[in-house]
Design a protein around this motif. Structure first.
Motif, short mmCIF file in Angstrom:
data_model
loop_
_atom_site.label_atom_id
_atom_site.label_comp_id
_atom_site.label_asym_id
_atom_site.label_seq_id
_atom_site.Cartn_x
_atom_site.Cartn_y
_atom_site.Cartn_z
N MET A 116 76.73 17.96 54.96
CA MET A 116 75.54 18.27 55.76
C MET A 116 74.53 19.06 54.93
O MET A 116 73.33 18.81 55.02
CB MET A 116 75.95 19.06 57.01
CG MET A 116 74.79 19.34 57.93
SD MET A 116 73.99 17.86 58.57
CE MET A 116 75.20 17.27 59.71
N ILE A 117 75.01 19.99 54.13
CA ILE A 117 74.11 20.75 53.26
C ILE A 117 73.45 19.83 52.24
O ILE A 117 72.24 19.93 51.99
CB ILE A 117 74.88 21.90 52.58
CG1 ILE A 117 75.24 22.98 53.60
CG2 ILE A 117 74.07 22.50 51.43
CD1 ILE A 117 76.20 24.01 53.10
N ILE A 118 74.22 18.92 51.66
CA ILE A 118 73.65 17.97 50.70
C ILE A 118 72.60 17.10 51.39
O ILE A 118 71.50 16.90 50.86
CB ILE A 118 74.77 17.10 50.07
CG1 ILE A 118 75.65 17.95 49.16
CG2 ILE A 118 74.17 15.92 49.31
CD1 ILE A 118 76.91 17.25 48.69
N TYR A 119 72.91 16.60 52.59
CA TYR A 119 71.97 15.76 53.32
C TYR A 119 70.68 16.52 53.66
O TYR A 119 69.58 16.00 53.47
CB TYR A 119 72.62 15.23 54.60
CG TYR A 119 71.65 14.58 55.54
CD1 TYR A 119 71.15 13.31 55.27
CD2 TYR A 119 71.23 15.23 56.69
CE1 TYR A 119 70.26 12.72 56.13
CE2 TYR A 119 70.33 14.64 57.56
CZ TYR A 119 69.84 13.38 57.27
OH TYR A 119 68.95 12.80 58.12
N LEU A 120 70.82 17.74 54.16
CA LEU A 120 69.64 18.52 54.50
C LEU A 120 68.81 18.86 53.27
O LEU A 120 67.58 18.84 53.32
CB LEU A 120 70.04 19.80 55.25
CG LEU A 120 70.61 19.59 56.65
CD1 LEU A 120 71.12 20.90 57.22
CD2 LEU A 120 69.57 18.96 57.56
#
Length: 134
Positions: A116-120
């Motif tokens: 999720m951090i990578i996507y955001l």
């Protein structure tokens, strides 16, 4: 207390069901990809010849697809394991099983959180790139 045991039991059953379903779907999709992945990739290149630029790219793309299948596999695996351990812990009243179940559940959230951090981060970078080039 009985109220908490009921909720933990329901959580464990759902975790085991979703983890098992995820494992079955991930493994079946990976087997499908391995058995017919080369055909799928060659059909992509046939419909769009501009995609084929480097020799041996088909194998590299197939390896990347299999690598991306490992992510949902591990999420499903830890979710399934967490549900099983929690059911055993509640059934036999073993605190070590419950601790292990919560540890596996923490692993699930850690994996999801990392992606999720990578996507955001990529979304923010994409937004900034569009904002500053316009």
């Amino acid at each position: 207390d009985d109220y908490t045991r009921r909720h933990l039991g329901e959580l464990a059953r759902w975790a085991r069901f979703l983890g098992g379903a995820g494992l079955i779907l991930t493994v079946s999709f990976a087997l499908l990809l391995i058995s017919s992945g080369n055909t799928i990739i060659q059909n992509m290149y046939r419909t769009n010849p501009a995609m084929k630029t480097v020799e041996g790219e088909e194998k590299a793309m197939a390896y990347w697809m299999v690598a991306f299948m490992l992510i949902p596999f591990f999420i499903s695996f830890y979710l399934f394991r967490s549900g099983n351990r929690m059911i055993l812990g509640l059934k036999h009243e073993r605190q070590d099983y419950l601790n292990n179940a919560l540890y596996n559940l923490k692993r699930v959230f850690r994996i999801i959180g990392i992606f999720m951090i990578i996507y955001l981060s990529l979304s923010i970078l994409g937004f900034l790139a569009v904002f500053f080039t316009a």
